[in-house]
Design a protein around this motif. Structure first.
Motif, PDB file in Angstrom:
ATOM      1  N   ALA A 103      76.214  12.656  26.057  1.00 56.12           N
ATOM      2  CA  ALA A 103      74.853  12.154  25.820  1.00 56.12           C
ATOM      3  C   ALA A 103      74.085  11.938  27.124  1.00 56.12           C
ATOM      4  O   ALA A 103      74.680  11.801  28.194  1.00 56.12           O
ATOM      5  N   ASP A 104      72.751  11.892  27.008  1.00 55.28           N
ATOM      6  CA  ASP A 104      71.911  11.611  28.175  1.00 55.28           C
ATOM      7  C   ASP A 104      71.947  10.132  28.538  1.00 55.28           C
ATOM      8  O   ASP A 104      71.913   9.780  29.712  1.00 55.28           O
ATOM      9  N   VAL A 105      71.981   9.304  27.522  1.00 56.14           N
ATOM     10  CA  VAL A 105      71.953   7.856  27.744  1.00 56.14           C
ATOM     11  C   VAL A 105      73.079   7.222  26.924  1.00 56.14           C
ATOM     12  O   VAL A 105      73.271   7.567  25.752  1.00 56.14           O
ATOM     13  N   GLY A 159      71.419  12.180  36.650  1.00 58.55           N
ATOM     14  CA  GLY A 159      70.471  12.484  35.578  1.00 58.55           C
ATOM     15  C   GLY A 159      70.784  11.790  34.270  1.00 58.55           C
ATOM     16  O   GLY A 159      70.055  11.942  33.287  1.00 58.55           O
ATOM     17  N   LYS A 160      71.884  11.051  34.204  1.00 59.55           N
ATOM     18  CA  LYS A 160      72.234  10.318  32.992  1.00 59.55           C
ATOM     19  C   LYS A 160      71.994   8.815  33.235  1.00 59.55           C
ATOM     20  O   LYS A 160      71.777   8.406  34.368  1.00 59.55           O
ATOM     21  N   ARG A 176      61.338   7.759  29.117  1.00 63.19           N
ATOM     22  CA  ARG A 176      62.312   8.830  29.296  1.00 63.19           C
ATOM     23  C   ARG A 176      62.194   9.901  28.214  1.00 63.19           C
ATOM     24  O   ARG A 176      62.414  11.081  28.493  1.00 63.19           O
ATOM     25  N   SER A 177      61.891   9.510  26.965  1.00 61.65           N
ATOM     26  CA  SER A 177      61.932  10.489  25.868  1.00 61.65           C
ATOM     27  C   SER A 177      60.595  11.176  25.613  1.00 61.65           C
ATOM     28  O   SER A 177      60.558  12.341  25.263  1.00 61.65           O
ATOM     29  N   GLU A 179      71.512   4.534  36.702  1.00 55.59           N
ATOM     30  CA  GLU A 179      71.245   5.972  36.617  1.00 55.59           C
ATOM     31  C   GLU A 179      72.206   6.711  37.528  1.00 55.59           C
ATOM     32  O   GLU A 179      72.527   6.248  38.636  1.00 55.59           O
ATOM     33  N   MET A 214      66.422  14.430  23.819  1.00 54.15           N
ATOM     34  CA  MET A 214      67.195  13.350  24.462  1.00 54.15           C
ATOM     35  C   MET A 214      68.214  12.782  23.477  1.00 54.15           C
ATOM     36  O   MET A 214      67.901  12.504  22.330  1.00 54.15           O
ATOM     37  N   THR A 215      69.441  12.651  23.921  1.00 54.05           N
ATOM     38  CA  THR A 215      70.489  12.096  23.056  1.00 54.05           C
ATOM     39  C   THR A 215      71.041  10.796  23.642  1.00 54.05           C
ATOM     40  O   THR A 215      71.003  10.581  24.853  1.00 54.05           O
ATOM     41  N   CYS A 216      71.537   9.970  22.756  1.00 53.28           N
ATOM     42  CA  CYS A 216      72.024   8.658  23.161  1.00 53.28           C
ATOM     43  C   CYS A 216      73.301   8.347  22.387  1.00 53.28           C
ATOM     44  O   CYS A 216      73.463   8.791  21.246  1.00 53.28           O
TER      45      CYS A 216
END
Lengths: 407, 407
Positions: A60-62, A143-144, A171-172, A140, A1-3
C-alpha cells in the motif's frame, strides 16, 4: 492511492474490546476515495508486528496503525515501525513538555516510562494529542507513509479528523460521493437479480447490504466534487427506482419510520397505534424520531382481550367469533384507536409471535395489520418465519410500510 | 493450537458495518485457550482473499472465515477457499431443500442464484443455519481446518455456538463452562475495583463487559465436564454476590426484563405499564419475553397530555400545576394504569428524552418513574445524560430495576 490498516493490541485479539477504530477510519477512507483492500489486527508482539508492517508497506501507499503508543513496555508500535524503516528514535522536547503538563494537571506523578511517549522516528511529522498523553506521527519514506495513531477511540478520532484527514486529502486529490437507497418488500437476491447489470463495478458502483427484513443499496461515485458526484449517482438511482418501483422507500438512507414521520408531518396528519403481539415496538420505533410529539398522539398495547374491548371498543362478538388474531379484530383495533385518540390515522397489529400460542389454523407467525385513515380502511394478512423477535420486527416493518404506501 | 480469523466483505473495508464477529469469535477462542495471533479483513476480491487464506493456513492450525457465503456474485468465500485447497464444489441436496423451504415459507420466489448457497467443497462437514439460507462448513485438509461461517451476526453467532465450539473443544481437548453475572446500578470501574483480586487471570477467569447502563461479568472455567465447571465457578459467583449485594440481578445471564417476568410469574402478579417519553419501549421489552401474556395485561403510550387524562385519569390539575414531567404525574399514571387495567402492579415513566423540550428547571434527561403495587407506591426522579435513545433506554432499565426490587 491505496491504504492499509493495522490495529495493534492483544486486547483486540482476546476480544476484550471491539475494534471501532477500523470502522471509523474505513468510513473516512471510503469517503475520500482511498482504496483500502486489507486490514490486519496483531498483538503486542514485535516480530509479528514488524512482519505485518513490512508486508503492508510493500502493498500500500499509506499504512495507518492504531494502538501501541502508550508508556508501557507492551507499547512498541513506534519502535517496530522505526526498525522496519531503518529510522532512529529521537526525543521531542515539545511533546515531553506537553506530557509533563498533562500529568501536572491531573495531579499525578509522571513515572519515567512516560518519557518514551515523547520519542519519535527522526524526520517524522508529530500529530498533537489534545485528549491524551501519546502524540501520533506521520513518517514518510520512499514515497510511502506510515501513520501512527493512539488506540483509545476518544484520542484517535479527533486526531484523525484534525491531522490525518487533511494529509490524506492532499495526498489523494479525489473524492467519493455516495447515497443509500433503502428497499422494503423484496429480498437481497431478487434485488441483485434485477439490478445485476448495474453492479458491474464501474463508476458509480452499486453495492447491496441485507438488513433484517430490508435491503440497502449504496451507490457510490468517484469524483472531484460533490456536484459531479451527484450528477453521476442521480441517473443510477433513477434507474433503480424505475426498475424496483414502490419497494424503494428512501434514496437518502432514511429508516422506514423516519419516512413515515416525514409523510405524516408533510401531510399534517396525526397518528395513533394499537398493538398486540408487537407490544409497543411499533410505538417505540415511531417515538424514537425526535419531535414525534407533533404527529404521534398515543399508543395502546392491548395485549389481553379485555384491553382490546375496553380501550379500543373491539366487539366481544368479534373476539369470540373471529378470535383476537384475525383481520376483523385488526380492523376494529385500527378503527378503535383512531376514534378514541382523535388521530387522523389509526394503525393496528395483532398476531402470534410465538413460540407458544400457535394452532394448525392460526400458526406462529400469523399477523394481521390494519389501517384506518379518512375514507380508507385496509387490512392485510401476513405469515412470517423465525423467532419471536424476528416476527415482531417483521410485523412492525410491514405496518410502517402500509402506512407509508397509504400516502 | 493456533487459529486465525479472516473477515470477508467489502462492506467492512468501506466501514459500512462494524466487525462484531471478530470480537465474538476472539472471546470464545480466548476462553478455550486457543491462541489467535492475527486477524485479517479482506474484501470480496478472489485474488486477495485467496492470498489471505493461503498465508493464514500456512501459519495457523485452524482458519475461521466469516462472510461471503450468500447468493450474490460478490459472495465467493467457498469458491476461493475450495480453489486454495484444490477441492471441487458439489451440490448438497439437503441444503438445497432447506433453502427452498425457507423461500416457500416466506412466500418469496427463489431466484436461480440462490442455488450456489447449497454448493460445498467436496468432503466437508456442513453446518446447518437455522437463522438464514447460507449454511456454513468445516473443511479439513492436511491436518488443518478452514471453517466458513455466514457474515450476519444473527446467523454466525448461533452457528458458532452450536457447531464450531464443539468442534474446537474436541480439537483442542478443553471444555469451557461459564456463567454470566449481570449487574445494574454500579459502573464498570467501580465493579472492577471491588473485584480486582478475582480478575487475576487464574481459573476460573472473571471478565467484565460494559453495556449501555449495565455491567456483565463472565465467569469462565476450563474444565473436563460441566459438573467440574460448575464446582469451580459457583464459589466465585457466591463471592461476587457477597461483595456487590443487590446490584447483582442475575447470575445466569438473564436480562433485567426476563428477571422481572420470572418474579411476576413466581408471585402470580399481573402488570400494566404507562409510558410517555419511552413510547412503548418498556412494554416492548416486557412483551419480548415468551409467554408474557400470562402476566402482562396492557400498556398505554400516553404521549399527548390529553391521552394521559383520558386513558389513565391523570388529573388536569396535576398536568397544569406540576406538568406532564413530574413525580405527581408519574404517580397518577402508575395508579391510573393499575386501576383501569385491573393489574396487580402499575409501572409508569414520564420524562424529557430530547433533543428538544428541555427547560432550565426541567432539562432534557429528566425522568420520573413510579410504581403502584398493593399498599406500596414509589416514585423516583432521575437525571440522565446522552442522546434521545440513550435516555429512553436508561429510563426503561431503571423502571425494570424498580419493579425487580419491589419483590
Amino acid at each position: 492511492m491505496t491504504c492499509e490498516l493495522i490495529s495493534v493490541g492483544t486486547e483486540l485479539l482476546l476480544g476484550n474490546i471491539l475494534n471501532t477504530n477500523a470502522q471509523y477510519i474505513s468510513q473516512k477512507l471510503a469517503d475520500l476515495g482511498v482504496n483500502c483492500y486489507l486490514q490486519t489486527t496483531v498483538g503486542d508482539n514485535p516480530d509479528r508486528l514488524e512482519e505485518a508492517v513490512r508486508r503492508a508497506l510493500a502493498r500500500a501507499d499509506v499504512v495507518i496503525l492504531t494502538g501501541g503508543l502508550g508508556p508501557t513496555c507492551d507499547d512498541l508500535t513506534k519502535e517496530t515501525v522505526s526498525a522496519a524503516l531503518g529510522k532512529k528514535l529521537v526525543l521531542d522536547e515539545d511533546s515531553l513538555a506537553h506530557i509533563r503538563r498533562r500529568f501536572a494537571k491531573m495531579g499525578r506523578e509522571m513515572t519515567p516510562n512516560n518519557v518514551k511517549q515523547a520519542e519519535f522516528p527522526e524526520g517524522c511529522a508529530i500529530l498533537p494529542n489534545p485528549h491524551g498523553t501519546a502524540p501520533g506521527c506521520i513518517i514518510e519514506h520512499d514515497g510511502k507513509a506510515a501513520i501512527l495513531l493512539p488506540g483509545p477511540p476518544n484520542e484517535m478520532e479527533p486526531m484523525f479528523d484534525a491531522s490525518v484527514m487533511p494529509y490524506l486529502e492532499k495526498r489523494s486529490g479525489t473524492k467519493l460521493y455516495s447515497r443509500m437507497v433503502r428497499i422494503f418488500g423484496k429480498g437481497e437476491s431478487s434485488v441483485e437479480y434485477e439490478l445485476r447489470d448495474l453492479m458491474d463495478g464501474t463508476n458509480p458502483t452499486v453495492a447491496p447490504y441485507a438488513l433484517l427484513g430490508e435491503v440497502k443499496l449504496r451507490v457510490t461515485a468517484r469524483c472531484r466534487s460533490e456536484r459531479e458526484g451527484e450528477k453521476l449517482v442521480a441517473p443510477v438511482i433513477a434507474e433503480i427506482r424505475r426498475r424496483l418501483g414502490a419497494v424503494v422507500y428512501s434514496d437518502e438512507g432514511r429508516e422506514l419510520h423516519e419516512v413515515c414521520a416525514e409523510l405524516l408531518l408533510g401531510h399534517k396528519k396525526t397518528l395513533a397505534v394499537a398493538e398486540s403481539c408487537t407490544g409497543g415496538m411499533l410505538a417505540s420505533r415511531l417515538v424514537s424520531v425526535p419531535g414525534s410529539s407533533r404527529w404521534f398522539l398515543e399508543g395502546c398495547v392491548t395485549y389481553a382481550n379485555d384491553a382490546k374491548a375496553r380501550r379500543l371498543g373491539v366487539s366481544t362478538d368479534t373476539l369470540a367469533s373471529c378470535g383476537a388474531v384475525s383481520g376483523q379484530t385488526a380492523l376494529e383495533m385500527a378503527r378503535g384507536i383512531r376514534r378514541t385518540s382523535g388521530a387522523d390515522v389509526g394503525l393496528a397489529i395483532t398476531g402470534i409471535a410465538g413460540p407458544d400460542g400457535g394452532t394448525p389454523e392460526k400458526p406462529v407467525g400469523l399477523v394481521y395489520i390494519a389501517l384506518a385513515s379518512g375514507e380508507v380502511e385496509q387490512v392485510t394478512e401476513l405469515r412470517f418465519t423465525g423467532g419471536r423477535e424476528r416476527i415482531r420486527n417483521s410485523a412492525c416493518l410491514n405496518a410502517l410500510d402500509m402506512l407509508r404506501r397509504s400516502f
